[in-house]
Design an enzyme around this catalytic site. Sequence first.
Site, mmCIF file in Angstrom:
data_model
loop_
_atom_site.group_PDB
_atom_site.id
_atom_site.type_symbol
_atom_site.label_atom_id
_atom_site.label_comp_id
_atom_site.label_asym_id
_atom_site.label_seq_id
_atom_site.Cartn_x
_atom_site.Cartn_y
_atom_site.Cartn_z
ATOM 1 N N HIS A 1 78.741 20.627 -60.180
ATOM 2 C CA HIS A 1 78.358 21.033 -61.542
ATOM 3 C C HIS A 1 79.557 21.644 -62.265
ATOM 4 O O HIS A 1 79.820 21.324 -63.431
ATOM 5 C CB HIS A 1 77.227 22.070 -61.505
ATOM 6 C CG HIS A 1 75.937 21.570 -60.967
ATOM 7 N ND1 HIS A 1 75.227 22.254 -60.011
ATOM 8 C CD2 HIS A 1 75.222 20.456 -61.239
ATOM 9 C CE1 HIS A 1 74.113 21.589 -59.728
ATOM 10 N NE2 HIS A 1 74.096 20.487 -60.457
ATOM 11 N N LYS A 6 59.943 21.143 -58.559
ATOM 12 C CA LYS A 6 60.666 21.780 -57.457
ATOM 13 C C LYS A 6 60.325 23.266 -57.412
ATOM 14 O O LYS A 6 60.009 23.878 -58.428
ATOM 15 C CB LYS A 6 62.179 21.636 -57.651
ATOM 16 C CG LYS A 6 62.691 20.222 -57.615
ATOM 17 C CD LYS A 6 64.190 20.193 -57.813
ATOM 18 C CE LYS A 6 64.735 18.784 -57.814
ATOM 19 N NZ LYS A 6 66.184 18.759 -58.075
ATOM 20 N N ARG A 17 76.627 10.907 -59.438
ATOM 21 C CA ARG A 17 77.292 10.891 -58.133
ATOM 22 C C ARG A 17 77.279 9.523 -57.479
ATOM 23 O O ARG A 17 78.151 9.198 -56.690
ATOM 24 C CB ARG A 17 76.592 11.869 -57.174
ATOM 25 C CG ARG A 17 76.640 13.303 -57.618
ATOM 26 C CD ARG A 17 75.705 14.148 -56.803
ATOM 27 N NE ARG A 17 74.328 13.693 -57.060
ATOM 28 C CZ ARG A 17 73.256 14.151 -56.468
ATOM 29 N NH1 ARG A 17 73.360 15.080 -55.547
ATOM 30 N NH2 ARG A 17 72.058 13.705 -56.770
ATOM 31 N N SER A 27 71.979 20.092 -55.029
ATOM 32 C CA SER A 27 71.483 21.460 -54.899
ATOM 33 C C SER A 27 70.484 21.571 -53.754
ATOM 34 O O SER A 27 70.488 22.559 -53.019
ATOM 35 C CB SER A 27 70.843 21.911 -56.220
ATOM 36 O OG SER A 27 71.829 22.043 -57.218
#
Length: 165
Positions: free
Chosen positions: A18, A42, A92, A130
């Site tokens: 990030h 989440k 990514r 994360s």
Amino acid sequence: MARIALFPGSFDPFTNGHLDTVQRASRLFDRVVIAAMTNTSKRPLFSAAEKLALIEAATAALPNVQVVAQPAMLTVAYAQSIGATALIRGVRNTADYNYESGIADMNANLAPDIETVLLFGDKRYRFISSSLIKEVAAFGGDVSALVPANVDAALKAKFGSEPHA
């Protein structure tokens, strides 16, 4: 007219991936606003206030970066409210690209005046997520090279030095 970009995400926790994206975006735009959001699908490790403090400390050396808690509204609506003309997204891998392209299409439909800018992740950080950081940290693994130092300290404070199931 200032070029403003919005970088939205849950950032739970904020990683070096990030940070790399923010650093690169800060060179492309006059102002970058990081909007720390809550992902309702989440279970967050850090509260909104904790995330704001962690991200602010990690980006303190970037004078054109601001961190906010995004209000409960569409991302493009918030972007318009702050005068942003771009949404920053880090990518990514191909799975991220496929996911982000669908969101970019919806955002373009909702707000044609806002561009989505995809910044490909640095190869050093492409494997980081994360969720993976939290998993490794919960079991006592060393993530210090993958997150800013203040985030590493916060993870250690949350999990302690003993593994947690």
